[in-house]
Design an enzyme around this catalytic site. Structure first.
Site, short mmCIF file in Angstrom:
data_model
loop_
_atom_site.label_atom_id
_atom_site.label_comp_id
_atom_site.label_asym_id
_atom_site.label_seq_id
_atom_site.Cartn_x
_atom_site.Cartn_y
_atom_site.Cartn_z
N SER A 1 37.15 30.37 51.06
CA SER A 1 36.72 31.76 51.24
C SER A 1 35.24 31.93 50.91
O SER A 1 34.56 32.77 51.52
CB SER A 1 37.53 32.69 50.33
OG SER A 1 38.84 32.87 50.80
N ASP B 1 38.01 41.97 54.93
CA ASP B 1 38.49 41.40 53.67
C ASP B 1 39.16 42.49 52.84
O ASP B 1 39.74 43.43 53.39
CB ASP B 1 37.31 40.76 52.92
CG ASP B 1 37.71 39.53 52.13
OD1 ASP B 1 38.45 39.70 51.15
OD2 ASP B 1 37.29 38.43 52.49
N HIS C 1 37.90 39.86 45.89
CA HIS C 1 37.65 38.82 46.88
C HIS C 1 36.59 39.25 47.89
O HIS C 1 35.60 38.54 48.15
CB HIS C 1 38.97 38.49 47.59
CG HIS C 1 38.91 37.30 48.51
ND1 HIS C 1 38.57 37.40 49.84
CD2 HIS C 1 39.16 35.99 48.27
CE1 HIS C 1 38.62 36.20 50.39
NE2 HIS C 1 38.97 35.33 49.47
#
Length: 674
Positions: free
Chosen positions: A449, A83, A133
């Protein structure tokens, strides 16, 4: 880049030693922050989980820790997160109660929670999360326990990941502004994760769903990991609700869509005509005045933005691009608006999730948005009052599919129902990468996600319980125990409040307690996937190059022929197709399963032979055939899609396999890459 780049972000007090640095890989970074407030030992009683997602999934019921205790909270399992990186000093990543990894770990000395940090770009930047994220995702999959978590004093409680005592390896492949440049690095990162000793890999990243295998670095990398016995869990993407928007659709990947939970952060909007509209609003400040304010549209082009001062702005951001909407909001906030009301579009319908937290924003569904519009248009001086009710649990309508969740069918991988399952992905609390900057430890966000790491964490618990299971067996356990009928007896619905299709939910919403003990599992061997790729039209010599392995003589097969716990096929009226499945008994040694077929469509005949599966021992395998036929006497249309399920039912287990039939009139569609 050496240690100095990392040191710019992480102060000395958080690092007691670095064992060695090699190539852009940081092994053995020992993070030892003071224990976060409320960190628990395994013997304590736990309180309500923040964001509710783990409790909603069944990991705790009331004051009972539940299945976590039996599976040791995922202790000893390694989850690779590929990620945007991680903020390693966040309290979610402390290593209390986490033992050193087993000998399978190939790294050096390490912190027991975060074993590895590695980057895949040349810029002289620290291997920390510059976007947030990856930090959010990692905390959902394997974040440790942190007490007193909240966002704006809402969704309060104890935060943790699905496998809180699992260890993490972090592979930073994404700089948010350079995704296109870095996407070729995904195959390298996945390969490294598999070779480094990860048990599971989480990829909450979506790539173009319409490209072939030779260009799809995620699918190629996932194939390699699968061949090494490692399950790869991927997000379905956020381009729904239109069809064929799903990503990461290869059958060896566990593809995860997003649904909501039985929790809302409630606000009401009382209009000047006394009508009350229910909305959702995360930012509910204690100082917000309980007064009536003028309501105006925020969509008109106005040079004087002071016009919005002291007013509630009805703002339809769907009329603008994301950049235009953000710019307009920023200018109106600067002019000191009181709050925003944002309606859903007709496309997003009733799917509710809070988008902005910079200022109080009440989100309303499409129908209620029309009601507010009518009022503004008809009133000479429209007004509204916002009233806050905080976090409410126990709403009986979820789970439903989030409007943004990517939908099947895949344009490349046809003959496969995708997504495989859905999981909580709406307003999910996770670690905030900027917690030092804004003094907010956690944040809330929505997307597939954030659904994906819930499933990765579940897979880690299954791996802990069944260490010899293959990736396909773990995936099967999660799929066959998922549910498509909600607790209120209604089917899971989509954003329009109609029954969600299998191309929206796959096998249904995950059910972790049952997934640990599925009764029967269906395995798929790596050479079966190769046969499937040959069936798509790939040449053996090309597969040898792409997969970097020998491809022996094999007959190509179609998607429905894979030993998956689902069926997706094309069928003409009057035609019969038969497929074989092999189920392996992982439940009780002596168990019998009877067949039940569920279909809401007349004229569909499904036969299963034999009608009863009798197992006499564990790990016994039994083959059975499933035949599908459409009645030729019914006026089928080429647009018809028939859905149903086959249930294998014993005294202690129910194994569910959904089926989807595309009715074909005229020439049969070809299912290949061309």
């Amino acid at each position: 880049m050496g240690f100095l780049g990392l040191r710019k972000i992480i102060s000395n007090e958080f690092i007691s030693r670095i064992t060695y640095v090699h190539a852009n890989v940081y092994y053995g970074i020992r993070f030892t922050p003071p224990p976060p407030k409320g960190v628990y030992t395994e013997h304590k009683v736990y309180k309500l989980l923040t964001t509710h997602s783990q409790r909603w999934l069944g990991f705790r019921r009331g004051l009972i820790p539940g299945m976590w205790v039996d599976k040791e909270y995922g202790r000893g399992i390694i989850i690779a997160i590929i990620d945007t990186g991680i903020t390693p000093t966040h309290p979610s990543f402390h290593d209390q109660n986490i033992p050193p990894p087993s000998k399978k770990w190939k790294g050096g000395a390490f912190n027991n929670k975060i074993l590895l940090l590695k980057k895949y770009y040349e810029e002289d930047l620290a291997i920390v999360d510059l976007h947030g994220h990856g930090t959010h995702v990692a905390s959902i999959a394997g974040g440790n326990f942190v007490h007193d978590a909240n966002v704006f004093k809402q969704v309060s409680g104890t935060a943790s990941g699905t496998a809180p005592y699992a260890s993490l390896t972090i592979y930073q492949t994404t700089l948010w502004d350079k995704f296109d440049e870095l996407h070729p690095k995904y195959i390298e990162a996945i390969t490294d994760a598999a070779d480094d000793g990860a048990d599971l890999i989480n990829l909450s990243v979506a790539w173009d769903s319409n490209i072939g295998l030779q260009e799809n670095t995620i699918e190629l990398g996932a194939f390699y990991a699968t061949s090494k016995g490692i399950l790869v869990c991927c997000a379905a993407g956020n381009d729904g609700p239109r069809s064929s928007t799903l990503c990461n659709a290869a059958p060896w990947i566990l593809t995860v869509g997003a649904g909501n939970m039985d929790r809302v952060v409630r606000a009401t909007i009382t209009l000047g005509n006394t009508k009350i509209v229910f909305g959702e609003c995360l930012n509910q400040p204690d100082t917000f005045p309980n007064l009536s304010f003028p309501v105006v549209y925020g969509n008109e082009a106005r040079v004087d933005h002071n016009y919005f001062k002291g007013k509630i702005v009805f703002f339809d951001r769907g009329l603008f691009s994301s950049h235009e909407a953000a710019t307009k909001r920023y200018k109106m906030i600067k002019s000191r608006v009181v709050a925003f009301i944002e309606p859903n579009s007709d496309l997003t319908g009733y799917s509710m999730f809070d988008t902005y937290r910079d200022i109080t924003t009440a989100r309303v569904n499409y129908k209620d948005g029309l009601l507010i519009r009518d009022y503004i248009d008809s009133a000479s001086c429209p007004t509204a009052t916002l009233t806050f009710y905080g976090t409410i649990y126990g709403v009986d309508t979820p789970p439903d599919v989030a409007s943004f969740s990517g939908r099947g069918p895949s344009k490349i991988h046809k003959g496969i129902i995708k997504p495989d399952v859905i999981a909580p992905g709406v307003e999910i609390l996770g670690a905030n990468f900027e917690y030092k900057k804004n003094a907010q430890l956690f944040r809330v966000s929505s997307g597939t996600s954030y659904a994906c790491p819930h499933v990765t964490g579940l897979a880690a618990l299954i791996k802990k319980s069944h260490p010899t299971w293959s990736p396909a067996m773990i995936k099967s356990a999660i799929m066959t125990t998922a549910y498509s009928v909600k607790r209120n007896g209604e089917p899971i619905k989509d954003e329009q409040m109609v029954k969600a299709s299998l191309y929206s939910i796959g096998s249904g919403h995950i059910n972790p307690v049952k997934a640990i003990d599925p009764g029967i599992v269906f395995d798929v061997r790596i050479h079966d996937y190769i046969a499937y790729l040959l069936g798509l039209g790939y040449k053996k010599k090309d597969l040898c190059i792409m997969l970097k392995r020998e491809v022996n003589d094999a007959k190509g097969i179609e998607g429905p022929e894979l030993n998956l716990p689902s069926f997706c096929l094309q069928l003409r009226p009057g035609e019969t197709k038969t497929y074989e499945r092999t189920g392996e008994n992982v439940g009780k040694p002596n168990s019998a399963y009877v067949v039940k077929v569920i279909s809401e469509t007349k004229g569909v005949k499904v036969d299963v032979v034999p009608q009863q599966l009798k197992f006499s021992k564990l790990n016994q395998k039994i083959k059975f055939q499933v035949s599908f036929k459409l009645d030729n006497g019914i006026n089928w249309k080429s647009t018809n899609v028939v859905e149903g399920s086959i249930a294998l039912v014993s005294s202690s287990h129910t194994v569910t396999m959904p089926f989807l039939i595309e009715v074909i009139r005229g020439k049969m569609k070809t299912w290949n890459k061309k």
